[in-house]
Motif scaffolding. Sequence first.
Motif, PDB file in Angstrom:
ATOM      1  N   LYS A 298       0.829  -1.205   0.000  1.00 48.61           N
ATOM      2  CA  LYS A 298       0.000   0.000   0.000  1.00 48.61           C
ATOM      3  C   LYS A 298       0.864   1.256   0.000  1.00 48.61           C
ATOM      4  CE  LYS A 298      -3.852   2.269   2.350  1.00 48.61           C
ATOM      5  NZ  LYS A 298      -4.807   2.214   3.467  1.00 48.61           N
ATOM      6  N   LEU A 299       2.039   1.133   0.612  1.00 50.78           N
ATOM      7  CA  LEU A 299       2.931   2.274   0.755  1.00 50.78           C
ATOM      8  C   LEU A 299       3.378   2.842  -0.586  1.00 50.78           C
ATOM      9  CD1 LEU A 299       4.393   3.918   2.958  1.00 50.78           C
ATOM     10  CD2 LEU A 299       6.307   2.338   2.730  1.00 50.78           C
ATOM     11  N   CYS A 300       3.616   1.986  -1.579  1.00 46.18           N
ATOM     12  CA  CYS A 300       4.201   2.472  -2.828  1.00 46.18           C
ATOM     13  C   CYS A 300       3.671   1.760  -4.072  1.00 46.18           C
ATOM     14  CB  CYS A 300       5.718   2.359  -2.773  1.00 46.18           C
ATOM     15  SG  CYS A 300       6.304   0.809  -2.066  1.00 46.18           S
ATOM     16  N   LEU A 301       2.592   1.014  -3.964  1.00 40.60           N
ATOM     17  CA  LEU A 301       2.075   0.275  -5.108  1.00 40.60           C
ATOM     18  C   LEU A 301       1.659   1.193  -6.249  1.00 40.60           C
ATOM     19  CD1 LEU A 301       1.280  -2.405  -6.385  1.00 40.60           C
ATOM     20  CD2 LEU A 301      -0.932  -2.229  -5.246  1.00 40.60           C
ATOM     21  N   SER A 302       0.987   2.301  -5.943  1.00 38.27           N
ATOM     22  CA  SER A 302       0.519   3.194  -7.006  1.00 38.27           C
ATOM     23  C   SER A 302       1.683   3.762  -7.802  1.00 38.27           C
ATOM     24  CB  SER A 302      -0.316   4.337  -6.411  1.00 38.27           C
ATOM     25  OG  SER A 302       0.457   5.097  -5.495  1.00 38.27           O
ATOM     26  N   THR A 303       2.795   4.076  -7.136  1.00 39.07           N
ATOM     27  CA  THR A 303       3.981   4.586  -7.824  1.00 39.07           C
ATOM     28  C   THR A 303       4.535   3.542  -8.788  1.00 39.07           C
ATOM     29  OG1 THR A 303       4.536   5.909  -5.882  1.00 39.07           O
ATOM     30  CG2 THR A 303       6.273   5.577  -7.499  1.00 39.07           C
ATOM     31  N   VAL A 304       4.594   2.301  -8.345  1.00 45.83           N
ATOM     32  CA  VAL A 304       5.096   1.211  -9.188  1.00 45.83           C
ATOM     33  C   VAL A 304       4.192   1.017 -10.401  1.00 45.83           C
ATOM     34  CG1 VAL A 304       5.450  -1.284  -9.275  1.00 45.83           C
ATOM     35  CG2 VAL A 304       6.289   0.016  -7.326  1.00 45.83           C
ATOM     36  N   LEU A 305       2.871   0.999 -10.178  1.00 41.30           N
ATOM     37  CA  LEU A 305       1.940   0.761 -11.273  1.00 41.30           C
ATOM     38  C   LEU A 305       1.998   1.871 -12.313  1.00 41.30           C
ATOM     39  CD1 LEU A 305      -1.192  -0.620  -9.384  1.00 41.30           C
ATOM     40  CD2 LEU A 305       0.694  -1.865 -10.436  1.00 41.30           C
ATOM     41  N   ASN A 306       2.084   3.109 -11.861  1.00 37.86           N
ATOM     42  CA  ASN A 306       2.153   4.226 -12.807  1.00 37.86           C
ATOM     43  C   ASN A 306       3.385   4.127 -13.696  1.00 37.86           C
ATOM     44  OD1 ASN A 306      -0.200   5.413 -11.918  1.00 37.86           O
ATOM     45  ND2 ASN A 306       0.813   6.693 -10.399  1.00 37.86           N
ATOM     46  N   ARG A 307       4.535   3.848 -13.107  1.00 31.81           N
ATOM     47  CA  ARG A 307       5.762   3.743 -13.892  1.00 31.81           C
ATOM     48  C   ARG A 307       5.706   2.554 -14.854  1.00 31.81           C
ATOM     49  NH1 ARG A 307      11.297   4.658 -13.050  1.00 31.81           N
ATOM     50  NH2 ARG A 307      10.636   6.621 -12.087  1.00 31.81           N
ATOM     51  N   PHE A 308       5.230   1.411 -14.349  1.00 34.26           N
ATOM     52  CA  PHE A 308       5.191   0.215 -15.192  1.00 34.26           C
ATOM     53  C   PHE A 308       4.283   0.422 -16.402  1.00 34.26           C
ATOM     54  CE2 PHE A 308       3.319  -3.919 -16.350  1.00 34.26           C
ATOM     55  CZ  PHE A 308       4.475  -4.601 -16.698  1.00 34.26           C
TER      56      PHE A 308
END
Length: 291
Positions: free
Chosen positions: A94-104
């Motif tokens: 939850k801490l950083c999943l959105s950041t990972v998904l956006n970049r991917f």
Amino acid sequence: MEVAERGSFTEAAIALNLSQPTVSQQVQRLERMVGVKLLHRRSNKVYLSQAGEAFITHCQAGLKNIETGINTALKAAQNSLSKVTLGLTSFNTKLCLSTVLNRFHRCNPNVCLQIFEYPLEDLIQGLQNQTIDLAWMSSPLPKEILQTEVLYEEPLGLVCAATHALAGVADPTWNEIGQYPIVLPHQVSKYGIRSLVEEFFRSHQCPVNTVVEFSGSQSLRLILASSDGVAVLPLSQVETDLRNNVLVAKTFPGQSLVHKAVIATNPRFPLSPEATSLLETIRTLVPLSIC
């Protein structure tokens, strides 16, 4: 094959991440299908019958053919649609999943990314049968069947509702903590955060009075808000609720508890280029997000 190799239903169940009754029932079903006894059972040992010895050779060849067929089918599917599957537990990301998904997605706009939030045992099984490419989980994990890479370490806190009796206690003792049920993830194996928490409580002679189990992050929040239970979890998972004073975090007496978040893969199956890209994105962004 596992039971015959190990000479034990219990040891086979541990290796397969299944319960012992499940393994026993599967073998009994197989024996009914074949029509003969495949295993002789003794009080402390299980071994192949003569019929079982004849049958298991064909099982080994059949399993090899099935694995070859799965790999062939997956390669054929990849030619028509690029897909990556990522498994999560309710404690992680939850801490950083959105950041990972956006970049991917920016780097791989034509890749279908499927995300599953499952209990730990289901994620391990998914990695074993290749229905999941990567899993974002908490150690400890079965290193003999999975390859793990530590992403970060994070303290675990004792969390309860703001209306809970423990919320008003400045520095709770183990005796005070032990008065309340501990909310833990549904889990039957010896791995993951639950085993870490149970061992931590045992080391401080504090009974784990578990009366509530959960399988997802949303059910965890609802349970905490509506019961007298307390949970042990990464504070990043409930950061918003802590900030809004819906939940309260407490420290453990005298010692901290830390969990390791890891990415797990199955070394038997090489990652596709798309899955490798997701892994590299996670490796790059997660430590930065934590910092």
